[in-house]
Design a protein around this motif. Sequence first.
Motif, mmCIF file in Angstrom:
data_model
loop_
_atom_site.group_PDB
_atom_site.id
_atom_site.type_symbol
_atom_site.label_atom_id
_atom_site.label_comp_id
_atom_site.label_asym_id
_atom_site.label_seq_id
_atom_site.Cartn_x
_atom_site.Cartn_y
_atom_site.Cartn_z
ATOM 1 N N LYS A 389 0.832 -1.206 0.000
ATOM 2 C CA LYS A 389 0.000 0.000 0.000
ATOM 3 C C LYS A 389 0.865 1.254 0.000
ATOM 4 O O LYS A 389 0.591 2.218 -0.729
ATOM 5 C CB LYS A 389 -0.927 -0.013 1.212
ATOM 6 N N ALA A 390 1.927 1.249 0.823
ATOM 7 C CA ALA A 390 2.825 2.409 0.894
ATOM 8 C C ALA A 390 3.499 2.665 -0.445
ATOM 9 O O ALA A 390 3.796 3.822 -0.796
ATOM 10 C CB ALA A 390 3.878 2.190 1.976
ATOM 11 N N MET A 391 3.725 1.596 -1.200
ATOM 12 C CA MET A 391 4.408 1.708 -2.487
ATOM 13 C C MET A 391 3.429 1.914 -3.648
ATOM 14 O O MET A 391 3.850 1.937 -4.804
ATOM 15 C CB MET A 391 5.226 0.434 -2.751
ATOM 16 N N ASP A 392 2.137 2.054 -3.323
ATOM 17 C CA ASP A 392 1.107 2.191 -4.362
ATOM 18 C C ASP A 392 1.173 1.017 -5.332
ATOM 19 O O ASP A 392 1.035 1.175 -6.546
ATOM 20 C CB ASP A 392 1.280 3.524 -5.110
ATOM 21 N N GLY A 393 1.400 -0.173 -4.760
ATOM 22 C CA GLY A 393 1.548 -1.368 -5.577
ATOM 23 C C GLY A 393 0.221 -1.911 -6.073
ATOM 24 O O GLY A 393 -0.783 -1.892 -5.356
ATOM 25 N N GLU A 394 0.223 -2.384 -7.310
ATOM 26 C CA GLU A 394 -0.957 -2.988 -7.918
ATOM 27 C C GLU A 394 -0.547 -4.296 -8.588
ATOM 28 O O GLU A 394 0.652 -4.582 -8.745
ATOM 29 C CB GLU A 394 -1.553 -2.041 -8.969
ATOM 30 N N LYS A 395 -1.531 -5.060 -8.996
ATOM 31 C CA LYS A 395 -1.243 -6.324 -9.677
ATOM 32 C C LYS A 395 -0.360 -6.054 -10.899
ATOM 33 O O LYS A 395 -0.623 -5.148 -11.674
ATOM 34 C CB LYS A 395 -2.537 -7.011 -10.104
ATOM 35 N N GLY A 396 0.680 -6.850 -11.049
ATOM 36 C CA GLY A 396 1.579 -6.710 -12.186
ATOM 37 C C GLY A 396 2.760 -5.790 -11.953
ATOM 38 O O GLY A 396 3.580 -5.591 -12.857
ATOM 39 N N ASP A 397 2.889 -5.222 -10.727
ATOM 40 C CA ASP A 397 3.991 -4.300 -10.437
ATOM 41 C C ASP A 397 5.191 -5.034 -9.850
ATOM 42 O O ASP A 397 5.056 -6.112 -9.233
ATOM 43 C CB ASP A 397 3.557 -3.210 -9.453
ATOM 44 N N LEU A 398 6.375 -4.432 -10.027
ATOM 45 C CA LEU A 398 7.613 -4.926 -9.427
ATOM 46 C C LEU A 398 8.125 -3.863 -8.470
ATOM 47 O O LEU A 398 8.397 -2.726 -8.874
ATOM 48 C CB LEU A 398 8.665 -5.208 -10.512
ATOM 49 N N LEU A 399 8.236 -4.226 -7.179
ATOM 50 C CA LEU A 399 8.716 -3.300 -6.156
ATOM 51 C C LEU A 399 10.159 -3.662 -5.802
ATOM 52 O O LEU A 399 10.475 -4.829 -5.538
ATOM 53 C CB LEU A 399 7.843 -3.381 -4.903
ATOM 54 N N LEU A 400 11.023 -2.667 -5.810
ATOM 55 C CA LEU A 400 12.454 -2.876 -5.549
ATOM 56 C C LEU A 400 12.877 -2.007 -4.377
ATOM 57 O O LEU A 400 12.537 -0.815 -4.318
ATOM 58 C CB LEU A 400 13.269 -2.517 -6.801
ATOM 59 N N PHE A 401 13.673 -2.582 -3.454
ATOM 60 C CA PHE A 401 14.014 -1.889 -2.219
ATOM 61 C C PHE A 401 15.518 -1.936 -1.969
ATOM 62 O O PHE A 401 16.184 -2.931 -2.247
ATOM 63 C CB PHE A 401 13.302 -2.544 -1.019
ATOM 64 N N ALA A 402 16.025 -0.829 -1.409
ATOM 65 C CA ALA A 402 17.409 -0.766 -0.941
ATOM 66 C C ALA A 402 17.389 -0.366 0.520
ATOM 67 O O ALA A 402 16.588 0.484 0.946
ATOM 68 C CB ALA A 402 18.215 0.236 -1.766
ATOM 69 N N ALA A 403 18.296 -0.957 1.298
ATOM 70 C CA ALA A 403 18.385 -0.680 2.731
ATOM 71 C C ALA A 403 19.851 -0.489 3.102
ATOM 72 O O ALA A 403 20.666 -1.399 2.924
ATOM 73 C CB ALA A 403 17.776 -1.828 3.536
#
Length: 599
Positions: A389-403
């Motif tokens: 939800k925070a990433m405004d993610g929807e079906k078919g999306d790719l979320l990438l994170f760095a820490a």
Amino acid sequence: MAESMKGLKRTHRCGELSGANVGETVTVMGWVQKQRNKGGIIFVDLRDRSGLLQIIFEESDCGADSFAKAEKMRSEFVIAIVGKVEKRAGAVNENLATGDIEIRAKETRILSEAETPPFPIEADSKTKEDLRLKYRYLDLRRPDLQGNLILRSNITASIRRFLTEEGFLEIETPILGKSTPEGARDYLVPSRVHPGTFYGLPQSPQLFKQLLMCSGYDRYFQIAKCFRDEDLRADRQPEFTQVDMELSFVDVEDVIDVNERLIKEVCKDAIGLEVSLPLPRIKWIDAMNRYGSDKPDTRFGMELTDVSAVVSGSGFSVFTSALENGGSVRGINAKGQGSMPRKKIDALVDFAKGYGAKGLAYLCIEEDGSYKSSFAKFMTEAQLADLVKAMDGEKGDLLLFAADKTNIVWSVLGALRLELGKQMGLIDDNRFNFLWVTEFPLLEWNEENNRFVAMHHPFTMPMDEDLQYMDSDPGRIRAKAYDIVLNGVELGGGSVRIFQSDVQEKMFEVLGFEKEDAYNRFGFLLNAFKYGVPPHAGLAYGLDRLVMLLVNADSIRDVMAFPKVKDASCLLTNAPDVVDGVQLEELGIALNLKEEATE
């Protein structure tokens, strides 16, 4: 055998002729692009910097001598033609400005013969750049490069015209100056007259233009050659050209105003581009948080999202350890890329590692709403839902994170955003997005030297309200500094300058300069400040970058007449090169070169 001009005078450049000249007898000169012998008739495409023009030779018109010369012509012969302008008898060439006319030759002279060039002289050459740079004088005959350099000339003329009308004076400053290393290395020039001493070539005219403000010249500019002995990147040159300016009795808004109007004028003059004013602005901290870059490309979205608070209670140690060490966790949403193959995701991970990342976490949102992820097993369903939800993610999306440390996270995701923007075709090459980035940090911490260094230079004025932190929290201070960015490339930067001696001394103190050391390096400027100095500010553009972007070239080398390559060498002249021992002896220089190891 080559002939002389024997009193011939060129009446027109090739591209200057049109249907309006039909019936006129003209004299044109240039290089043979191509010769086509059709038996009793010969066609020659003649080229000069203005374009191409077709010449037609028929023996009954031009005579046996001229016809014989036409038969002999080859690519790059230099010729002079006297003839009559006619409407083309054959098909009109719609792709050529002179495509509806031709010159019927009456008199011909071969001014210079040519060997077969090592590569074709043509636009959009596919010849390797190293070969073209070795024969740069031939490469520069190509119409696309000539167009770039002509446009560069027009841009500098437009800049000069605008600034002169705005009351600026063009004043040259020295090339041989004092070495004041604080940042990039200087190029050094030994003095024969003063043995053991060296001049430094200017990295910018910074100190001299501030002295000109002390001298009352009010508004100065210069198209200035600058030099930096840096470890080179592919598109960085050891010598480059700045559009340099300085203004007295001004603050930030005054500098931005005159430069916005300059940009508008130059873009209109150069490529007919209408630039709407005022230009957008963004504070440095917002640019870093949203784009991971202090020179953001705003032609597409895919902005960074800080999810540190969302993942702080997760069981994923990569996230939590970064937060415990004072870092952050941020992500970008590659919309519609959820089906990206694992091999391509792994390539993105490797790409991120090249910018300092230890790794890259990912989460694919499948079309059925399920997740495919490198870390989902360490988080609850509720935590994953909050993250999506925070990433405004929807079906078919790719979320990438760095820490990691926040500066590393910015660097990694900023570069990854640009890479994905290219891969996904999100960047419109026909858009020109200008942007001011303001309120930079005054200082940045240098871990290697264990001290603060100036982000721009040590003469940058702090924001008035931040002067209170000079002793207590120097890293918190914002500068009256501003960069102008175009399509993710820094075009130039500047700042309001420190003009109060107490603020300048405090700045040197924070930077770790002893007072004596500061005067040894910058005494001529500091002494000048004792005699009445006006408030002043300035800015400098990279002319090479500006032209490169306006002509949509791939490299600044495409808009420079004689560029150097990545190792700072010139393939045309073989510079740098060894010099005669007598010259070194005159300079009192002995070489102590380390021999390269041999197997």
